[in-house]
Design an enzyme around this catalytic site. Structure first.
Site, PDB file in Angstrom:
ATOM      1  CG  HIS A  96      -2.048   1.333   0.846  1.00 41.29           C
ATOM      2  ND1 HIS A  96      -1.901   1.963   2.187  1.00 41.29           N
ATOM      3  CD2 HIS A  96      -2.341   1.185   0.501  1.00 41.29           C
ATOM      4  CE1 HIS A  96      -2.206   2.965   2.835  1.00 41.29           C
ATOM      5  NE2 HIS A  96      -3.190   2.860   1.302  1.00 41.29           N
ATOM      6  CD  GLU A  99      -2.728   2.714  -3.735  1.00 43.27           C
ATOM      7  OE1 GLU A  99      -3.338   3.500  -3.626  1.00 43.27           O
ATOM      8  OE2 GLU A  99      -2.839   1.194  -2.666  1.00 43.27           O
ATOM      9  CD  GLU A 176      -5.149   5.821   3.550  1.00 45.70           C
ATOM     10  OE1 GLU A 176      -5.781   4.187   2.994  1.00 45.70           O
ATOM     11  OE2 GLU A 176      -3.648   5.336   2.803  1.00 45.70           O
TER      12      GLU A 176
END
Length: 470
Positions: A96, A99, A176
């Site tokens: 992640h 990404e 996040e």
């Protein structure tokens, strides 16, 4: 970039399988990756879609397209067979993290140039990470496809991963993670995965945790990038108004001279080696949280994505909790008004799966909701479903699949998942035939086995000491 995804597409939406694809050579003889030449085949001429073609480049990278001349747009995606289950414990969150970082700049473009290039032509671009793959995609007008191919191939193949960008995105990802913790409706799904899988990578957060993301270094992420992002692990898919040969040519040009433009030492495995999933005892996990609503998930291990019973599972899921006419929705919401949201779902992985029921309700109603859910699951396990429910469940499966192919993005995703996750593409007509072939005996046999398994429970809400075992 989008938030990390749980990869919980309903089984009925997976239009792919192990067999049944139409394969015809087009201009070349069968060959293999690494033979020094590209190998192209026509997979299908689907009456409900366009012509689907597949090319394997000498590097082992695969390109699939679906030509739909009636469209004026194209969806283009780069799918990498790497997700959170491919990380070790200290690496948790690396896929992640990567990404995020690939959008920060390459040797040709900075972060602003990447985003502005696509937005300047009215297109959109994004990415998401799941437990078993990562996807980078763009949607543009058909005339701007060459630009999208160049930009997306550049960022996936040739990112620089600057140290300063690592620090910037670390802060973004930590925010996040904190935001995720503030959303109990999302948190309960991750808690349930942990209840079923424990310390196995499938039970971990896709985003990682503050404890794993904070110390992660640029060197660790770069090593993960270069070891995992290899050509045989990548599928490029595009759907819309396009020409397959042109797409292949543009992809080869965009990747020329990058690490993805080399012959593979070995062919691509169907799934990267990861720890095998082992059966563990059912567990109950409770996350105390002051909230106006309680969120609960009750479920068990399901079936893997290549299990032939997946079509029967799609029907069973629809009958139990797949819509407003489902048993659970009618019993818990319509007749008793105990919850606003209640549904069942199935998640399937390479070697495992989940089947679960979610409900969001007032904390004081949790015990009643769980009792009704357990009773309904036990009833279906013992008595099965009716012929009328079978017909309705099959109709829902077929309708949701076909209606889900109404845009280029869903068609592009279908191509990529078929190749990446199943190694084959099932034609639409065959998938509908497979659903039609599901019998009452198929569904009831699966229900008797699946719904009799020990159930794990995840609860997020304002609970301290509370007995959820009743």
């Amino acid at each position: 970039m989008s938030r990390a995804q749980r990869s919980s597409f309903p089984a009925a939406r997976r239009g792919v399988g192990q067999s049944g694809a139409v394969r015809h050579a087009t201009g070349t003889q069968p060959g293999r990756a690494g033979s020094g030449r590209a190998v192209t085949r026509t997979l299908s001429d689907d009456p409900l879609g366009g012509t689907v073609r597949r090319t394997v480049l000498p590097s082992g990278l695969r390109v699939l397209t679906e030509a739909i001349p009636a469209m004026r747009s194209v969806s283009f995606g780069i799918w990498v067979a790497v997700g959170s289950r491919d990380e070790t414990g200290p690496q948790a969150g690396a896929a992640h993290f990567l990404e995020h970082l690939l959008f920060k700049g390459t040797h040709k473009r900075g972060a602003l140039e990447i985003s502005s290039a696509i937005e300047a032509v009215g297109g959109e671009t994004n990415a998401f990470t799941t437990k078993e793959y990562t996807c980078y995609y763009a949607r543009v007008l058909d005339e701007d496809l060459p630009l999208a191919i160049d930009v997306m191939c550049d960022l996936v193949a040739d990112s620089v991963l600057e140290a300063a960008d690592v620090e910037t995105e670390r802060g973004v990802i930590l925010e996040e993670i904190a935001m995720h913790d503030d959303e109990p409706g999302d948190e309960v799904h991750d808690l349930f995965a942990r209840a079923v899988y424990g310390d196995h990578p499938l039970g971990r957060l896709i985003s990682g945790t503050e404890e794993t993301v904070t110390p992660m270094t640029r060197r660790q992420i770069h090593s993960f990038y270069r070891r995992r992002y290899t050509a045989p692990q990548i599928v490029i898919a595009a759907a819309g108004n396009l020409d397959h040969a042109t797409v292949v040519k543009l992809v080869r040009q965009a990747l020329r001279g990058t690490p993805l433009d080399t012959d593979p030492a070995t062919p691509a495995p169907h799934r990267p080696a990861t720890p095998a999933v082992r059966t563990r005892p059912a567990a109950t996990l409770v996350e105390p949280k002051e909230s106006e609503q309680a969120h609960v998930i009750l479920g068990c291990p399901g079936i893997d994505r290549l299990d032939e019973r997946r079509f029967a599972l799609g029907v069973l899921n629809n009958v139990l909790g797949g819509g407003m006419s489902s048993r659970l929705f009618q019993e818990i919401r319509e007749q008793r008004g105990l919850a606003y949201s209640v549904y069942s779902y199935a998640s399937q992985y390479a070697d495992s799966g989940l089947f679960a029921v979610y409900a969001g309700c007032a904390p004081g109603k949790v015990d009643e909701v769980l009792a009704l859910t357990r009773a309904e699951l036990a009833r279906v396990a013992a008595e099965g479903i009716s012929e009328a429910e079978l017909a309705r469940g099959k109709g829902m499966s077929k309708g949701s699949f076909v209606l889900g192919l109404e845009d280029t993005g869903s068609r592009m995703s279908r191509l990529a998942k078929g190749e990446l996750l199943y190694g084959d593409l099932m034609p639409v007509d065959e998938l509908l035939t497979r659903v039609d072939a599901v019998t009452l005996a198929d569904v009831n046999a699966l229900a008797a086995e699946l719904l009799s398994r020990p159930m794990s429970l995840a609860v997020v809400g304002p609970f301290g000491e509370h007995d959820f075992s009743a």
